[in-house]
Scaffold this active site. Structure first.
Site, PDB file in Angstrom:
ATOM      1  N   HIS A   1       0.796  -1.226   0.000  1.00  0.00           N
ATOM      2  CA  HIS A   1       0.000   0.000   0.000  1.00  0.00           C
ATOM      3  C   HIS A   1       0.827   1.275   0.000  1.00  0.00           C
ATOM      4  CE1 HIS A   1      -3.145  -2.925   0.694  1.00  0.00           C
ATOM      5  NE2 HIS A   1      -3.836  -2.082  -0.050  1.00  0.00           N
TER       6      HIS A   1
ATOM      7  N   ARG B   1     -10.499   3.862  -0.717  1.00  0.00           N
ATOM      8  CA  ARG B   1     -10.039   3.002   0.383  1.00  0.00           C
ATOM      9  C   ARG B   1     -10.214   3.767   1.695  1.00  0.00           C
ATOM     10  NH1 ARG B   1      -5.847   1.795  -3.678  1.00  0.00           N
ATOM     11  NH2 ARG B   1      -5.586  -0.461  -3.859  1.00  0.00           N
TER      12      ARG B   1
ATOM     13  N   ARG C   1     -15.427   1.884  -0.238  1.00  0.00           N
ATOM     14  CA  ARG C   1     -15.191   0.526   0.269  1.00  0.00           C
ATOM     15  C   ARG C   1     -15.112   0.556   1.787  1.00  0.00           C
ATOM     16  NH1 ARG C   1      -9.809  -2.662  -1.363  1.00  0.00           N
ATOM     17  NH2 ARG C   1      -8.892  -1.298   0.214  1.00  0.00           N
TER      18      ARG C   1
ATOM     19  N   GLU D   1     -11.502 -10.865  -4.654  1.00  0.00           N
ATOM     20  CA  GLU D   1     -10.048 -10.860  -4.469  1.00  0.00           C
ATOM     21  C   GLU D   1      -9.547 -12.103  -3.752  1.00  0.00           C
ATOM     22  OE1 GLU D   1      -9.001  -7.186  -2.470  1.00  0.00           O
ATOM     23  OE2 GLU D   1     -10.697  -7.323  -1.110  1.00  0.00           O
TER      24      GLU D   1
ATOM     25  N   ASN E   1      -4.711  -7.066  -6.831  1.00  0.00           N
ATOM     26  CA  ASN E   1      -3.531  -7.009  -5.957  1.00  0.00           C
ATOM     27  C   ASN E   1      -3.566  -8.180  -4.983  1.00  0.00           C
ATOM     28  OD1 ASN E   1      -3.214  -4.575  -7.191  1.00  0.00           O
ATOM     29  ND2 ASN E   1      -3.966  -3.354  -5.482  1.00  0.00           N
ATOM     30  N   ASP E   2      -4.735  -8.405  -4.407  1.00  0.00           N
ATOM     31  CA  ASP E   2      -4.875  -9.534  -3.494  1.00  0.00           C
ATOM     32  C   ASP E   2      -5.113 -10.834  -4.244  1.00  0.00           C
ATOM     33  OD1 ASP E   2      -4.488  -8.642  -0.841  1.00  0.00           O
ATOM     34  OD2 ASP E   2      -6.327  -7.479  -1.001  1.00  0.00           O
TER      35      ASP E   2
ATOM     36  N   ARG F   1       2.157 -10.480  -1.236  1.00  0.00           N
ATOM     37  CA  ARG F   1       2.350  -9.348  -2.159  1.00  0.00           C
ATOM     38  C   ARG F   1       3.445  -8.384  -1.737  1.00  0.00           C
ATOM     39  NH1 ARG F   1      -3.499  -6.239  -1.521  1.00  0.00           N
ATOM     40  NH2 ARG F   1      -2.511  -4.284  -2.035  1.00  0.00           N
TER      41      ARG F   1
ATOM     42  N   CYS G   1     -10.200  -2.997 -10.119  1.00  0.00           N
ATOM     43  CA  CYS G   1      -9.561  -1.864  -9.440  1.00  0.00           C
ATOM     44  C   CYS G   1      -8.180  -2.190  -8.878  1.00  0.00           C
ATOM     45  CB  CYS G   1     -10.460  -1.309  -8.341  1.00  0.00           C
ATOM     46  SG  CYS G   1     -10.761  -2.483  -7.019  1.00  0.00           S
TER      47      CYS G   1
HETATM   48  C1  PEP Z   1      -6.795  -5.205  -4.535  1.00  0.00           C
HETATM   49  O1  PEP Z   1      -6.571  -6.102  -3.710  1.00  0.00           O
HETATM   50  O2  PEP Z   1      -6.569  -5.310  -5.745  1.00  0.00           O
HETATM   51  C2  PEP Z   1      -7.347  -3.916  -4.083  1.00  0.00           C
HETATM   52  C3  PEP Z   1      -7.707  -2.981  -4.928  1.00  0.00           C
HETATM   53  O3  PEP Z   1      -7.422  -3.713  -2.741  1.00  0.00           O
HETATM   54  P1  PEP Z   1      -6.153  -3.333  -1.838  1.00  0.00           P
HETATM   55  O4  PEP Z   1      -4.988  -3.059  -2.746  1.00  0.00           O
HETATM   56  O5  PEP Z   1      -6.550  -2.154  -1.026  1.00  0.00           O
HETATM   57  O6  PEP Z   1      -5.958  -4.570  -1.016  1.00  0.00           O
HETATM   58 MG    MG Z   2      -7.407  -5.939  -1.718  1.00  0.00          MG
END
Ligand code: PEP
Ligand code: MG
Length: 586
Positions: free
Chosen positions: A197, A304, A340, A439, A462-463, A473, A510
């Site tokens: 993040h 977020r 979210r 995710e 991302n997750d 990650r 996203c």
């Molecule tokens: C993701 O997991 O792709 C996402 C957008 O949420 P975050 O990056 O906040 O976990």
């Molecule tokens: Mg996520």
């Protein structure tokens, strides 16, 4: 003759695109090591004088930080530093430190450490939430005082006189949130991954970043210069004239592209043959929403909410959240905003809620799991989101759903929040759209069942990549395995998009790949309805989208679905991009 320092090249992971060059600022945020030794009676006065000097320096630093936060984030956020300033004026604290030095005969650092820790432990065990929060203030202030006594440079950048390249072992999202972005040319870290993040926040502010540069910090001193290449993931300590010249050329090409992007900024987001492409923005603040609108996005695809919690380092009240979300909705100026619910946990840790350390934080007590077990926090947030839905189109989205039960329980909370507001006679959008993030692998497999419970999906790659491939990650030891081009990821996106069509619900993506232009034609081809990306990437996405047709998209999709290796897929997407863009910027 001045000595020429040796150039050292390190390879890491591209975090945020861009090239930056400047003097290093080593950012230390780990716990302070407190020296311990006995002093003579005659030295006590001078030790106390050292303490007074450290208090003065600390006061100046906090006043500067307060000023910077006030102009960057607003007066309300800056108010948290008032509590810090008050601690420094507290006579009882001075008296106790004085007593400690007389009684123990220890050096001043030890005395400050012991007394502030006593205060902290006392506040931390109190029932009263407000007073417990003061414990976190005390911890912060004590660290800063100790650093100033020891002469270490600690967290915070507001006091830097000129912008520098921030180098750090690692960087937490709360560290990043507290940085003064005007003082940071670029970020380089020893650890971290592409979708941590802190990196996402750097990308959103357009600050170049390279992460996973193992061994960087131990090789650096504050007088070194550092060049970082956020496109390729390279950092060069004390770059030579030749290196600077070479990078100057790369920078020039990027500037050429920027000019082309500006030239097309008013053109519509559509493919070469006129099929509309829907772009939304991922935003952490109203500033990013405005930036997204300037780049012609159609709304906010992901807000977020935990970012505001992390910036404040506390859980805001319902009313405070209403203020935050309202400023977002106002900034969106009538365009839809997807808010979210809280996604704390993983790498997003809030010190003030004092949670147990977890063995596997990303697989742990995170996001919706945390909210369902903390009804008061969850309901406060749901009511706040509902209240702002009376002022503009707002959608609500639940993160990290892994089963139907979670979404059903989350919706039960939403129903409760609605009836509480109704009892209070407060207006809200009764038909507010509810969506969930896809995710986790289980959410992909049961996406048909989830689709019966929600109005829309948003794919969080991302997750999804980390859970699907079992690759943390932010762990740079295995970052080479964190591969969004993996056929398993592509098949998962294809499945989600197909189910969404069958169930007639919208699917947005996203995750960070939505902002990677190379992925754009493939994601369109897989059937994703809208892409929600960092505002800084929107112009390039649109520019590239205007350079291919839907027939080419379908051909590319068929080709890629046949491919077995991530490297092959990555290369294919890169060539598709370069064939259409590279010659324009040479
Ligand atoms: C993701 O997991 O792709 C996402 C957008 O949420 P975050 O990056 O906040 O976990
Ligand atoms: Mg996520």
């Amino acid at each position: 003759m001045p000595q020429i320092k040796k150039e050292v090249i390190l390879f890491g992971i591209p975090g945020s695109p861009g090239i930056a060059h400047g003097t290093v600022f080593r950012f230390l945020h780990q716990d302070v090591e407190v020296p311990s030794y006995q002093i003579n009676e005659s030295e006590r006065e001078s030790e106390l004088d050292r303490f007074k000097t450290a208090v003065d320096i600390t006061r100046d630093q906090i006043t500067e930080i307060r000023k910077a936060v006030s102009s960057n984030l607003g007066e309300k956020e800056a108010g948290i530093f008032d509590a810090h300033l008050l601690v420094l004026e507290d006579q009882a604290l001075f008296d106790d430190i004085n007593k400690e030095i007389q009684d123990s005969g220890d050096n001043i650092e030890q005395c400050v450490f012991r007394v502030t820790k006593r205060y902290h432990d006392y506040f931390n065990q109190l029932e009263d939430e407000y007073l417990r929060e003061r414990a976190a203030d005390l911890k912060d202030i004590s660290k800063r005082l100790l650093r100033n006594l020891i002469g270490e440079t600690g967290a915070g950048t507001a006091f830097l006189e000129e912008p520098r390249i921030l180098a750090s072992e690692d960087l937490s999202p709360s560290d990043t949130a507290s940085l003064d972005r005007n003082k940071i040319l670029g970020i380089a870290t020893d650890t971290g991954g592409r979708t941590g993040h802190a990196v996402i926040m750097a990308r959103a502010s357009g600050v170049p970043a390279v992460v996973g540069l193992r061994g960087l910090i131990e090789q650096l001193s504050d007088s070194d210069t550092l060049l970082i290449d956020g496109f390729e993931g390279v950092a060069i300590i004390n770059p030579s004239e030749t290196t600077l010249f070479r990078y100057g050329k790369v920078d020039l090409q990027r500037k050429k592209l920027t000019d082309l992007l500006i030239g097309e900024s008013e053109l519509p987001a559509e493919t070469k043959d006129g099929t509309k492409i829907r772009f939304l923005v991922n935003a952490d603040s109203s500033r990013e929403v405005i930036q997204g609108l300037e780049n012609n996005c159609e709304g906010v695809g992901l807000f977020r909410t935990e970012s505001t919690f992390l910036r404040k380092n506390e859980i805001p009240t319902e009313d405070q959240q209403v203020d935050d979300y309202l400023s977002l909705v106002c900034a969106a100026n009538g365009k839809p905003v997807t808010i979210r619910t809280l996604d704390l946990g993983g790498d997003k840790i809030l010190d003030s809620i004092g949670r147990e350390k977890e063995e596997n934080p990303f697989m742990g007590f995170r996001a919706i799991r945390y909210c369902l077990r903390h009804p008061a926090i969850f309901l406060d947030q749901l009511r706040a989101i509902l209240r702002v839905s009376a002022h503009g189109p707002v959608h609500i989205m639940f993160p990290m759903i892994s089963g139907v039960g979670e979404i059903i329980r989350a919706k039960e909370f939403l129903t409760k929040a609605k009836s509480e507001l109704q009892e209070r006679g407060i207006d809200f959008d009764h038909g507010i759209k509810v969506g969930c993030m896809i995710e986790t692998p289980s959410a992909v497999t049961i996406s048909d069942m989830l689709a019966d419970e929600v109005d829309f999906f948003s794919v969080g790659t991302n997750d999804l990549v980390q859970y699907l491939l079992a690759v943390d990650r932010i762990n740079n030891e295995i970052s080479y395995l964190y591969e969004p081009h993996h056929p398993a990821v592509i098949r998962a996106i294809e499945q989600i998009a197909r189910v969404s069509k069958e169930k007639n619900i919208e699917v947005t993506l996203c995750g960070e790949i939505a902002g990677d232009p190379h992925f754009l034609p493939l994601l369109i081809g897989l059937g994703v309805d809208a892409l929600s990306a960092t505002s800084t990437m929107l112009p390039e996405l649109k520019f590239f989208g205007r350079r291919f047709t839907m027939a080419e998209v379908h051909e590319l999709r068929s080709k890629i679905m046949e491919m077995r290796r991530p490297s092959e897929i990555k290369e294919c997407l890169k060539s598709f991009y370069e064939e259409r863009v590279s010659e324009l910027i040479i």
